[in-house]
Design a protein around this motif. Structure first.
Motif, PDB file in Angstrom:
ATOM      1  N   TYR A 193      41.201 187.954 103.593  1.00 15.12           N
ATOM      2  CA  TYR A 193      40.372 189.017 104.174  1.00 15.12           C
ATOM      3  C   TYR A 193      38.923 188.868 103.734  1.00 15.12           C
ATOM      4  N   TYR A 194      38.724 188.619 102.455  1.00 20.20           N
ATOM      5  CA  TYR A 194      37.375 188.468 101.922  1.00 20.20           C
ATOM      6  C   TYR A 194      36.648 187.328 102.638  1.00 20.20           C
ATOM      7  N   LEU A 195      37.299 186.192 102.747  1.00 20.89           N
ATOM      8  CA  LEU A 195      36.663 185.032 103.377  1.00 20.89           C
ATOM      9  C   LEU A 195      36.437 185.233 104.869  1.00 20.89           C
ATOM     10  N   LYS A 196      37.318 185.993 105.521  1.00 20.66           N
ATOM     11  CA  LYS A 196      37.078 186.301 106.938  1.00 20.66           C
ATOM     12  C   LYS A 196      35.812 187.121 107.093  1.00 20.66           C
ATOM     13  N   VAL A 197      35.596 188.041 106.178  1.00 17.38           N
ATOM     14  CA  VAL A 197      34.424 188.918 106.267  1.00 17.38           C
ATOM     15  C   VAL A 197      33.148 188.103 106.035  1.00 17.38           C
ATOM     16  N   VAL A 198      33.178 187.186 105.088  1.00 18.33           N
ATOM     17  CA  VAL A 198      31.953 186.407 104.815  1.00 18.33           C
ATOM     18  C   VAL A 198      31.853 185.147 105.687  1.00 18.33           C
ATOM     19  N   GLU A 199      32.832 184.925 106.542  1.00 21.57           N
ATOM     20  CA  GLU A 199      32.815 183.835 107.517  1.00 21.57           C
ATOM     21  C   GLU A 199      32.471 182.477 106.899  1.00 21.57           C
ATOM     22  N   THR A 200      33.414 181.979 106.105  1.00 25.28           N
ATOM     23  CA  THR A 200      33.160 180.710 105.418  1.00 25.28           C
ATOM     24  C   THR A 200      33.534 179.491 106.246  1.00 25.28           C
TER      25      THR A 200
ATOM     26  N   PRO B  79      18.349 182.384 101.664  1.00 21.25           N
ATOM     27  CA  PRO B  79      18.130 181.704 100.385  1.00 21.25           C
ATOM     28  C   PRO B  79      19.423 181.629  99.566  1.00 21.25           C
ATOM     29  N   GLU B  80      19.611 180.522  98.863  1.00 22.32           N
ATOM     30  CA  GLU B  80      20.842 180.313  98.101  1.00 22.32           C
ATOM     31  C   GLU B  80      21.093 181.402  97.075  1.00 22.32           C
ATOM     32  N   ASP B  81      20.043 181.849  96.369  1.00 25.69           N
ATOM     33  CA  ASP B  81      20.262 182.872  95.341  1.00 25.69           C
ATOM     34  C   ASP B  81      20.711 184.194  95.963  1.00 25.69           C
ATOM     35  N   PHE B  82      20.205 184.499  97.159  1.00 29.57           N
ATOM     36  CA  PHE B  82      20.653 185.705  97.862  1.00 29.57           C
ATOM     37  C   PHE B  82      22.126 185.570  98.243  1.00 29.57           C
ATOM     38  N   LEU B  83      22.490 184.427  98.807  1.00 31.56           N
ATOM     39  CA  LEU B  83      23.868 184.191  99.221  1.00 31.56           C
ATOM     40  C   LEU B  83      24.819 184.251  98.027  1.00 31.56           C
ATOM     41  N   LEU B  84      24.444 183.628  96.937  1.00 33.78           N
ATOM     42  CA  LEU B  84      25.284 183.620  95.745  1.00 33.78           C
ATOM     43  C   LEU B  84      25.490 185.046  95.225  1.00 33.78           C
ATOM     44  N   ASN B  85      24.421 185.814  95.164  1.00 35.40           N
ATOM     45  CA  ASN B  85      24.515 187.206  94.722  1.00 35.40           C
ATOM     46  C   ASN B  85      25.430 188.001  95.652  1.00 35.40           C
ATOM     47  N   PHE B  86      25.295 187.777  96.949  1.00 35.43           N
ATOM     48  CA  PHE B  86      26.114 188.473  97.940  1.00 35.43           C
ATOM     49  C   PHE B  86      27.595 188.124  97.775  1.00 35.43           C
ATOM     50  N   LEU B  87      27.903 186.848  97.617  1.00 37.49           N
ATOM     51  CA  LEU B  87      29.292 186.402  97.494  1.00 37.49           C
ATOM     52  C   LEU B  87      29.951 186.945  96.223  1.00 37.49           C
TER      53      LEU B  87
END
Length: 177
Positions: free
Chosen positions: A169-176, A135-143
């Motif tokens: 490093y941050y973006l590698k971890v969240v795989e954007t 869910p988008e709200d979960f993803l947004l909270n996570f990011l």
């Protein structure tokens, strides 16, 4: 704001910044600030209702204005999220002493709350770039939470890594990508 008011406000910010260098936020009193700024109590309260309001204004001065229209526009031409996160980190590093002092204090949550409000706006624009099937709200909270924790980690490590590397490093971890 006239020149005299600006000068007084600058003196209050300078005094508060100097106090944050050597003292925890929760140990700094309004009296400490007015003594260091060499102003009267009524003058302080004419500018700020509380010490927390002073902190809020300082937070805005540190990072609020970097979330302007240009930074909060979605760019598909290579000036995307990674460069914007690095820009934010560079700006935080510019105010390293204040940021590290606040993050080491009991007012960490207040500071992070102000920052997270702005990060939420920024990350909302890039949600479609993330491949997570959640869910988008979960993803947004996570990011937002993850980047906030990244900032804390970076500050605790004296902001030694370059901002570009931290953003990468941050973006590698969240795989954007």
């Amino acid at each position: 704001m006239d020149r005299r008011q600006r000068k007084t406000r600058d003196a209050i910010f300078k005094a508060f910044s100097e106090l944050l260098e050597n003292n925890k936020y929760e140990h700094i009193t309004v009296q400490d600030i007015i003594d260091k700024a060499d102003i009267g109590r009524s003058t302080f309260y004419a500018h700020f209702e509380t010490k927390d309001m002073l902190l809020k204004e300082m937070c805005y001065d540190i990072f609020g204005h970097i979330f302007d229209d240009e930074l909060c526009e979605y760019n598909e031409d290579g000036t995307g999220l990674q460069s914007k996160l690095a820009h934010i980190l560079w700006h935080l590093k510019e105010f390293k002493t204040n940021v590290c002092g606040i993050l080491a204090s009991q007012s960490r949550e207040l500071f992070l709350g102000y920052l997270q409000q702005n990060l939420t706006v920024l990350f909302k624009m890039y949600l479609k770039d993330f491949k997570a099937n959640v869910p988008e709200d979960f993803l947004l909270n996570f990011l937002v939470g993850g980047f906030s924790q990244t900032i804390i980690w970076w500050a605790e490590n004296k902001m030694e890594l370059p901002p570009e590397a931290v953003a990468e490093y941050y973006l590698k971890v969240v795989e954007t990508h």
